[in-house]
Scaffold this active site. Structure first.
Site: not given
Length: 377
Positions: A55, A57, A89, A168-169, A189, A209, A212, A307
């Site tokens: 830790h 400390e 600690c 886009m559609a 991430r 996902l 990297r 996401e």
């Protein structure tokens, strides 16, 4: 004393800087930094690097050695008083002969919750708590929320054009934002315990996902350390539509698939190292999202990054489960036929969701807007 107060804030600010070095590596533990000061000079510094290791400390005491005796310890979170993977600690500070301890905040963990500070006082050490408390709590917002509510801190990431469109559609969306914004998402991430996406988004983008290292935009050593700890990838796939050939299942790292209770799996998820979890339905293709988040919290998840597509993102918002939105806005127009940012079927202005914008900055050619929902809505 004013001079002492100024010095305390200055040293605690340094301890917070140290704590932030563990931003990508300490999970599920909180990020903690420690500074030891004797006769006005820093004699030891340390931060918690990763779970199971020393830790903050202990690392600072190791650097200070004998100079820790009679020193003041500035620590961003109350020293622990229980034995977990490492010894307490608080006991280490007592043994080292520290004269004074200044903590930014009390530990919300019920196993500590003031006991560490009490242990120090019982040993005759002067204790002060609450210096730069808000900053310390913000650094560990997920840990604090999990300990206090049993839920993780949920961050919803969105990317849109200037006219509020995400694709886009046809579903084409790569890339709305520039490389700098995408590197920023990689860092979101990397700091998260889990990344949640939905079937629609994975079927459309075939995203892995993962974190990297080459895309984090960090110094090489820091990037490598960040990428070593891959967040849990969570797929909300109510009707089990995503095939096991998807990139999500082909990358190293844990994967959890959440489906509805009424589904009978036809694929062997264990063959690709994934865990299948059946949850109650929320009256749609989605599972009970709060139940999912509580399960993630029970497994030690502090920060969850969502996401996903417009449907799942809207469902998280409508359920009041989002703590923070991070919206990347690109300087381009996708037009009226393109897909909207969120599925929020409001009929009147009275239903409109109010947001408090907490930060806005340029990232490459794009804007990053950070906001929090105003509850209730």
């Amino acid at each position: 004393m004013p001079d002492q107060a100024i010095s305390d804030r200055s040293m605690m600010a340094r301890a917070l800087q140290l704590a932030e070095r563990g931003l990508y590596t300490t999970d599920p533990n909180p990020r903690v930094g420690c500074v030891l000061v004797r006769d006005g000079q820093i004699v030891g510094e340390g931060w918690h690097v990763r779970a199971g290791e020393g830790h903050a400390e202990v690392n600072a005491l190791s650097q200070a050695g004998a100079q820790a005796r009679g020193a003041t310890a500035y620590v961003t979170l109350e020293p622990c008083s229980h034995t977990g993977r490492t010894p307490p600690c608080a006991d280490a500070l007592v043994t080292a002969g520290v004269a004074r301890v200044v903590a930014a905040m009390q530990d919300p963990n019920p196993l500590v919750a003031g006991r560490g500070l009490a242990r120090l006082r019982d040993a005759g050490i002067e204790v002060e708590c609450g210096v730069l408390e808000a900053q310390a709590a913000a650094l560990n917002a997920g840990f604090v929320k999990r300990m206090q509510t049993g839920l993780p801190f949920v961050r919803l990431k969105l990317a849109m054009s200037l006219d509020g469109r995400t694709a886009m559609a046809s579903g084409e969306s790569q890339w709305i934002t520039g490389p700098e914004a995408r590197a920023d998402v990689q860092r979101l991430r990397a700091r998260s315990s889990a990344v949640v996406s939905g079937a629609d988004a994975v079927l459309l983008d075939d995203s892995a996902l993962t974190v990297r290292s080459a895309q984090l935009g960090l110094p090489e050593a820091e990037a490598q350390a960040a990428a070593e700890r891959q967040p849990l990838r969570v797929l909300v796939d109510g009707r089990l539509r995503v095939p096991l050939t998807s990139r999500l299942f082909q990358q190293d790292g844990p994967v959890l698939v959440a489906c509805r209770l009424d589904q009978s799996p036809e694929q062997d998820y264990r063959a690709v190292g994934a865990e299948l979890l059946a949850l109650p339905s929320a009256g749609s293709d989605f599972v009970d999202l709060e139940a999912l988040l509580r399960l993630l919290a029970s497994r030690g998840c502090n920060e969850v990054l969502v996401e996903s597509g417009a449907g799942l993102a809207g469902a998280f918002l409508r359920a009041g489960l989002v703590d923070e939105l991070v919206i990347y806005m690109a300087p381009r127009l996708l037009g009226s036929l393109a897909r909207p940012l969120l599925e929020l079927p409001f009929d009147s202005m009275a239903e409109a969701m109010q947001l408090d914008v907490t930060d806005m900055r340029v990232v490459g050619r794009d804007w990053r807007i950070t906001a929090r929902p105003v509850l209730p809505f």
